[in-house]
Design an enzyme around this catalytic site. Structure first.
Site, PDB file in Angstrom:
ATOM      1  N   ALA A  10       0.823  -1.208   0.000  1.00  0.00           N
ATOM      2  CA  ALA A  10       0.000   0.000   0.000  1.00  0.00           C
ATOM      3  C   ALA A  10       0.854   1.254   0.000  1.00  0.00           C
ATOM      4  CB  ALA A  10      -0.930  -0.011   1.205  1.00  0.00           C
ATOM      5  N   ARG A  16      -3.449   8.131 -10.230  1.00  0.00           N
ATOM      6  CA  ARG A  16      -4.626   8.290 -11.092  1.00  0.00           C
ATOM      7  C   ARG A  16      -5.903   8.631 -10.326  1.00  0.00           C
ATOM      8  NH1 ARG A  16      -4.278   2.827 -14.257  1.00  0.00           N
ATOM      9  NH2 ARG A  16      -2.943   2.298 -12.492  1.00  0.00           N
ATOM     10  N   GLN A  78       8.177   1.637   3.044  1.00  0.00           N
ATOM     11  CA  GLN A  78       8.954   1.627   1.802  1.00  0.00           C
ATOM     12  C   GLN A  78       9.128   3.105   1.445  1.00  0.00           C
ATOM     13  OE1 GLN A  78       6.884   0.527  -1.756  1.00  0.00           O
ATOM     14  NE2 GLN A  78       8.730  -0.078  -2.852  1.00  0.00           N
ATOM     15  N   GLY A  83       8.668   0.267  -7.233  1.00  0.00           N
ATOM     16  CA  GLY A  83       7.946  -0.835  -7.882  1.00  0.00           C
ATOM     17  C   GLY A  83       7.603  -1.942  -6.904  1.00  0.00           C
ATOM     18  N   GLU A 155       4.232  -7.223 -18.116  1.00  0.00           N
ATOM     19  CA  GLU A 155       3.525  -5.960 -17.872  1.00  0.00           C
ATOM     20  C   GLU A 155       3.083  -5.341 -19.195  1.00  0.00           C
ATOM     21  OE1 GLU A 155       2.501  -4.613 -14.814  1.00  0.00           O
ATOM     22  OE2 GLU A 155       3.024  -6.703 -14.421  1.00  0.00           O
ATOM     23  N   ARG A 333     -29.474  12.449  18.429  1.00  0.00           N
ATOM     24  CA  ARG A 333     -28.014  12.344  18.361  1.00  0.00           C
ATOM     25  C   ARG A 333     -27.371  12.284  19.744  1.00  0.00           C
ATOM     26  NH1 ARG A 333     -25.588  17.678  18.834  1.00  0.00           N
ATOM     27  NH2 ARG A 333     -27.223  19.226  19.134  1.00  0.00           N
ATOM     28  N   LYS A 351     -30.813  15.594  21.951  1.00  0.00           N
ATOM     29  CA  LYS A 351     -29.364  15.495  22.086  1.00  0.00           C
ATOM     30  C   LYS A 351     -29.020  15.021  23.474  1.00  0.00           C
ATOM     31  CE  LYS A 351     -26.255  17.653  23.851  1.00  0.00           C
ATOM     32  NZ  LYS A 351     -25.517  18.719  24.546  1.00  0.00           N
ATOM     33  N   TYR A 387     -27.946  25.476  27.442  1.00  0.00           N
ATOM     34  CA  TYR A 387     -26.616  26.065  27.275  1.00  0.00           C
ATOM     35  C   TYR A 387     -26.659  27.514  27.713  1.00  0.00           C
ATOM     36  CZ  TYR A 387     -22.194  27.096  24.871  1.00  0.00           C
ATOM     37  OH  TYR A 387     -20.911  27.459  24.565  1.00  0.00           O
ATOM     38  N   ALA A 423     -48.762  26.150  29.595  1.00  0.00           N
ATOM     39  CA  ALA A 423     -48.250  26.497  28.271  1.00  0.00           C
ATOM     40  C   ALA A 423     -47.526  27.835  28.322  1.00  0.00           C
ATOM     41  CB  ALA A 423     -49.402  26.559  27.273  1.00  0.00           C
TER      42      ALA A 423
END
Ligand code: UD1
Ligand code: CA
Length: 464
Positions: A10, A16, A78, A83, A155, A333, A351, A387, A423
């Site tokens: 890897a 490309r 590497q 190659g 190749e 979340r 939350k 908050y 309310a």
């Protein structure tokens, strides 16, 4: 298999891809390519400490990712990418004391575990075995040259026009007998069109030395490498289909597989229905008989049985217990929990909150850092003011409370069991058990005000 290791290459640039992200970290669905390759080796029975990933280009990022996600997998460097032959050689200290070495290109996320097992099994048979496939369009792949009892690879850039006509190509997976590889590896040169050291030259060198080489063909679909963005998209689509097929085989109903995305780490129980345009990612788990409605996006969601996620719910890192209901249009979340039978409805954000058994937050509410007991009803438009600009503060609401519409809880806030809020109240003090909390200005009417201010109904003039 007894004494075998796996080297995943890897270190290449992945030029490309035209991306700043190293190729093997490009995502297939919600996971980097390299994860599929490493997991495949693990699924084939190779223990992580016998797996090494060779990194180079973008290596710090690749190394950090692997260390975090696969702590026992080795990282080798590497520093210059000369190659694939040079790559294998630069990892010699890792593999030289094993009996067998399997080398894999790092960009093969679709390879099946059975194929890898077959390659591993072949390590005892030949000095080198490679996996090939019949390419519809062989492009720049290495071409397979089959002799009487041998195989070699040329190749593309070095191939003659006749050789370029060959459709059987090298997939980039090799099994070597280590002793045989050690004998020839220093003979690999870079005397070729690309001035690179090719691991593929190992086969011709072995043939010359009287060793045995072989190949077996696997389906192209499984052996597609990723070199371009288009190939990445193709591989992702194939992965998506495979994952959905697997869940459908397990009894999950996917209403429209063309539009549904399910990540590789998700699990779904039978008789659950996934409606069109749903995405399910991360380590999400879904129980039996649940419905995930259209347009919903679940990430690390823990969903029980018989849960109804109505359309367009976004659920992240949260839990919905059995018979809970959510949506349409809600955002759940940060470790929120809906206990059994709880409900979060239209335009509701939850939350880091716990919504007790059977409690309901049906419309237009925000509950942040809140704990609700059971059978609480939150009136439309109620919110926690959690908050204060510096700290996140908690709101605790007891069992069986009835929260009037548009109640504001100025946190820290507390409401005892069986309490009610009027309310429009702004709750700034504790509401004791069994009481009514009222925190709003009294209404006052000013009679005749409209008449004096010409604001009375003028529709008789026909205009408005
Ligand atoms: C290689 C094969 C080709 C095969 C194809 C399949 C060689 C010489 N050719 O070609 O026969 O058909 O794969 O996809 O091997 N890498 C390193 N260090 C390097 C060079 C490459 O680690 O110095 C890694 C890359 O990151 C990649 C893998 O090796 O994961 C293959 O390299 P790549 O450049 O993609 O090889 P191809 O030219 O595609
Ligand atoms: Ca390649």
């Amino acid at each position: 298999m007894d004494n075998l290791c796996v080297l995943i290459m890897a270190a290449g640039k992945g030029t490309r891809m035209k991306s700043a992200i190293p190729k093997v970290l490009q995502p297939v669905l919600d996971r980097p390519i390299i994860d599929y390759v490493i997991r495949n080796a693990q699924s084939a029975g190779v223990s992580p400490d016998r797996i090494a990933v060779l990194v180079g280009s973008g290596g710090e990022e690749v190394e950090a990712h692997i260390t975090d996600n696969f702590p026992h997998v080795q990282i080798l460097w590497q520093h210059e990418q000369l190659g694939t032959g040079h790559a294998v050689k630069s990892a010699r200290d890792f593999w030289k004391d094993y009996d067998s070495l399997v080398v894999l290109n790092g960009d093969l996320p679709l390879m099946k575990t059975d194929s890898l097992r077959k390659l591993i099994a072949s390590a005892g048979e030949n000095d080198c075995t490679v996996i090939t496939f019949e390419a519809e369009n062989p492009g720049a792949y290495g071409r397979i040259i089959r002799g009487e009892n041998s195989v070699s690879i040329i190749e593309y850039k070095d191939a003659s026009p006749e050789q370029r006509e060959i459709h059987e190509v090298n997939a980039g997976c090799y099994a070597f007998k280590v002793q045989s590889l050690l004998t020839i590896i220093d003979s690999i040169t870079n005397d070729n069109a690309q001035h690179e050291y090719y691991i593929t030259d190992a086969l011709a060198l072995m043939n010359e030395a009287g060793m045995t080489t072989g190949a077996f063909i696997m389906p192209e679909s499984e052996m597609q490498g990723v070199n371009t963005q288009a190939e990445l998209a193709r591989v992702s689509r194939e992965m998506r289909r495979e994952i959905l097929d697997r869940w459908m085989n397990e009894g999950v109903r996917v209403a429209d597989p063309e539009t549904v995305y399910v990540g590789a780490d998700v699990s779904i129980a039978p008789d659950t229905v996934i409606m069109p345009n749903v995405q399910i990612w991360g380590k999400s788990r879904i129980g039996r008989g649940s419905i995930i409605g259209s347009g919903s996006i679940l990430t690390n969601a823990e969903i029980g049985g018989n849960v109804h996620v109505i359309a367009y719910a976004v659920i992240e890192n949260s839990t919905l217990h059995d018979n809970a209901k959510a949506g349409p249009f809600c955002y759940i979340r940060d470790n929120t929990v809906l206990e059994a039978g709880a409900f979060a409805g239209k335009f509701v954000e939850l939350k880091n909150s716990r919504i007790g058994e059977g409690s309901k937050v049906p419309h237009l509410s925000y509950m942040g850092d809140a704990t609700l007991g059971h059978n609480v009803n939150i009136g439309a438009g109620s919110i926690t003011c959690n908050y204060d600009g510096v700290h996140k503060n908690k709101t605790v609401i007891g069992d069986n409370c009835f929260i009037g519409s548009s109640t504001m809880f100025v946190a820290p806030a507390e409401v005892g069991d069986n309490a009610t809020t009027a309310a429009g109240s702004v709750i700034t003090q504790r509401v004791p058990e069994n009481s009514l909390g009222v925190g709003r200005a009294r209404q006052k009417n000013i009679e005749g005000w409209s008449l004096r201010n010409h604001h009375h109904n003028t529709t008789t003039e026909g205009e408005k």
